[in-house]
Design a protein around this motif. Structure first.
Motif, mmCIF file in Angstrom:
data_model
loop_
_atom_site.group_PDB
_atom_site.id
_atom_site.type_symbol
_atom_site.label_atom_id
_atom_site.label_comp_id
_atom_site.label_asym_id
_atom_site.label_seq_id
_atom_site.Cartn_x
_atom_site.Cartn_y
_atom_site.Cartn_z
ATOM 1 N N ASP A 77 61.766 34.777 33.158
ATOM 2 C CA ASP A 77 63.173 34.618 31.910
ATOM 3 C C ASP A 77 62.771 34.761 30.667
ATOM 4 O OD1 ASP A 77 64.651 34.001 33.917
ATOM 5 O OD2 ASP A 77 64.139 31.622 33.506
ATOM 6 N N ARG A 78 61.400 34.554 29.878
ATOM 7 C CA ARG A 78 60.852 34.982 28.237
ATOM 8 C C ARG A 78 61.194 36.308 28.343
ATOM 9 N NH1 ARG A 78 58.771 33.257 24.321
ATOM 10 N NH2 ARG A 78 57.614 34.327 23.037
ATOM 11 N N ARG A 79 60.852 37.548 29.635
ATOM 12 C CA ARG A 79 61.548 38.882 29.030
ATOM 13 C C ARG A 79 62.504 38.494 28.508
ATOM 14 N NH1 ARG A 79 57.016 42.742 32.914
ATOM 15 N NH2 ARG A 79 55.550 41.501 32.697
ATOM 16 N N GLY A 80 63.570 38.220 29.559
ATOM 17 C CA GLY A 80 64.762 38.729 29.795
ATOM 18 C C GLY A 80 64.946 37.508 28.193
ATOM 19 N N ALA A 81 64.861 36.521 28.176
ATOM 20 C CA ALA A 81 65.256 36.587 26.520
ATOM 21 C C ALA A 81 65.074 37.255 25.647
ATOM 22 C CB ALA A 81 64.952 34.759 26.468
ATOM 23 N N LEU A 82 64.080 38.243 25.204
ATOM 24 C CA LEU A 82 63.870 38.684 23.904
ATOM 25 C C LEU A 82 64.262 40.276 24.112
ATOM 26 C CD1 LEU A 82 59.547 38.359 24.943
ATOM 27 C CD2 LEU A 82 61.091 37.650 22.920
ATOM 28 N N LEU A 83 64.568 40.725 25.467
ATOM 29 C CA LEU A 83 65.490 41.691 26.097
ATOM 30 C C LEU A 83 67.187 41.405 25.520
ATOM 31 C CD1 LEU A 83 65.006 43.726 28.541
ATOM 32 C CD2 LEU A 83 67.552 43.272 27.987
ATOM 33 N N GLY A 84 67.265 40.144 25.731
ATOM 34 C CA GLY A 84 68.841 40.034 25.745
ATOM 35 C C GLY A 84 69.004 39.587 24.294
ATOM 36 N N LEU A 85 68.081 39.037 22.931
ATOM 37 C CA LEU A 85 67.983 38.195 22.157
ATOM 38 C C LEU A 85 68.042 39.970 21.266
ATOM 39 C CD1 LEU A 85 68.510 36.474 19.300
ATOM 40 C CD2 LEU A 85 66.213 36.494 19.948
ATOM 41 N N ASP A 108 76.770 35.888 26.788
ATOM 42 C CA ASP A 108 76.166 37.561 26.344
ATOM 43 C C ASP A 108 77.011 38.679 27.310
ATOM 44 O OD1 ASP A 108 75.397 38.738 24.521
ATOM 45 O OD2 ASP A 108 73.041 38.672 25.600
ATOM 46 N N VAL A 109 77.382 37.611 28.900
ATOM 47 C CA VAL A 109 78.193 39.002 29.614
ATOM 48 C C VAL A 109 79.410 38.394 29.415
ATOM 49 C CG1 VAL A 109 78.820 37.937 31.743
ATOM 50 C CG2 VAL A 109 76.193 38.010 31.583
ATOM 51 N N LEU A 110 80.136 37.147 28.450
ATOM 52 C CA LEU A 110 81.153 36.932 28.196
ATOM 53 C C LEU A 110 82.010 38.472 26.735
ATOM 54 C CD1 LEU A 110 82.300 33.463 28.290
ATOM 55 C CD2 LEU A 110 82.832 35.402 29.957
ATOM 56 N N GLY A 111 80.540 38.786 26.397
ATOM 57 C CA GLY A 111 80.863 39.628 24.978
ATOM 58 C C GLY A 111 81.161 38.487 23.998
ATOM 59 N N LEU A 112 79.797 37.449 24.119
ATOM 60 C CA LEU A 112 79.989 36.351 22.777
ATOM 61 C C LEU A 112 78.705 36.569 22.588
ATOM 62 C CD1 LEU A 112 82.028 33.150 24.430
ATOM 63 C CD2 LEU A 112 82.875 35.478 22.557
ATOM 64 N N GLU A 113 78.298 37.545 21.798
ATOM 65 C CA GLU A 113 76.836 37.409 21.353
ATOM 66 C C GLU A 113 76.429 36.787 19.735
ATOM 67 O OE1 GLU A 113 78.989 40.530 22.219
ATOM 68 O OE2 GLU A 113 77.889 41.848 23.500
ATOM 69 N N ALA A 114 77.537 36.991 19.501
ATOM 70 C CA ALA A 114 77.246 35.790 18.187
ATOM 71 C C ALA A 114 76.898 34.789 18.194
ATOM 72 C CB ALA A 114 78.192 35.885 16.911
ATOM 73 N N GLU A 115 77.014 33.876 19.175
ATOM 74 C CA GLU A 115 77.113 32.852 19.935
ATOM 75 C C GLU A 115 75.987 32.251 20.399
ATOM 76 O OE1 GLU A 115 80.307 33.601 19.799
ATOM 77 O OE2 GLU A 115 81.685 32.977 19.128
#
Length: 179
Positions: free
Chosen positions: A89-97, A64-71
């Motif tokens: 981390d669960r909160r972060g993963a939900l937000l990130g996804l 994600d940080v690298l702009g490789l969202e699909a990956e």
């Protein structure tokens, strides 16, 4: 690109010996501004530990940080499907996804993911803010604005907003009402 929270450790009983140290070493380059180096370390670590949620989460974040969202998507999905993520981390993963889905133009999946996150963590203002953006992207601007206004009314430290918080919340719930 989406963002996520800090990393944590899975329960010690579920973690392979030495994995915590390997994860710290692999995450450090991202924290120091070298995300590509982190990704190069995390991809094989994630593949070697398919039963552990944290390598999947950290690998998603690195993409994600690298702009490789699909990956990033399959790694987020795997992290969320496995046990062992800390609450943060669960909160972060939900937000990130959810944010990643939105960036990829998958607005309905973003809304579903972030709505689930808000149900699971109702006091998390960041999840609600990202849900507001996803609602807008999904063609639901009225719901997006309502959520954003309520969030502002509930979280703003601005004295003027705080003074009008009840009125903002009232009108946000029915934006078409004039009284």
């Amino acid at each position: 690109m989406s963002t996520a929270g800090p990393h944590g450790d899975a329960p010690a009983a579920a973690r392979a010996p030495g994995l915590a140290d390997q994860l710290r070493a692999a995450v450090r380059p991202r924290e120091e501004g070298r995300p590509e180096e982190a990704r190069e370390l995390l991809v094989p670590l994630c593949a070697a530990h398919p039963e552990d949620a944290e390598p999947a989460y950290q690998t998603a974040w690195a993409h994600d940080v690298l702009g490789l969202e699909a990956e990033a998507v399959p790694h987020y999905r795997r992290a969320l499907a496995l046990p062992g993520l800390t609450s943060a981390d669960r909160r972060g993963a939900l937000l990130g996804l959810g944010s990643t889905y939105r960036v990829l133009g998958r607005a309905e999946e973003a809304v579903a993911t972030l709505s689930g996150g808000v149900r699971e963590f109702p006091d998390d203002a960041a999840l609600r803010a990202f849900l507001s953006m996803a609602l807008y992207s999904a063609g639901r601007p009225k719901e997006a604005l309502e959520l954003a206004l309520i969030l502002v009314a509930e979280t703003s430290a601005d004295p003027g907003v705080a003074a009008y918080g009840p009125a903002i919340r009232h009108y946000a719930r029915d934006l078409d009402a004039l009284s």
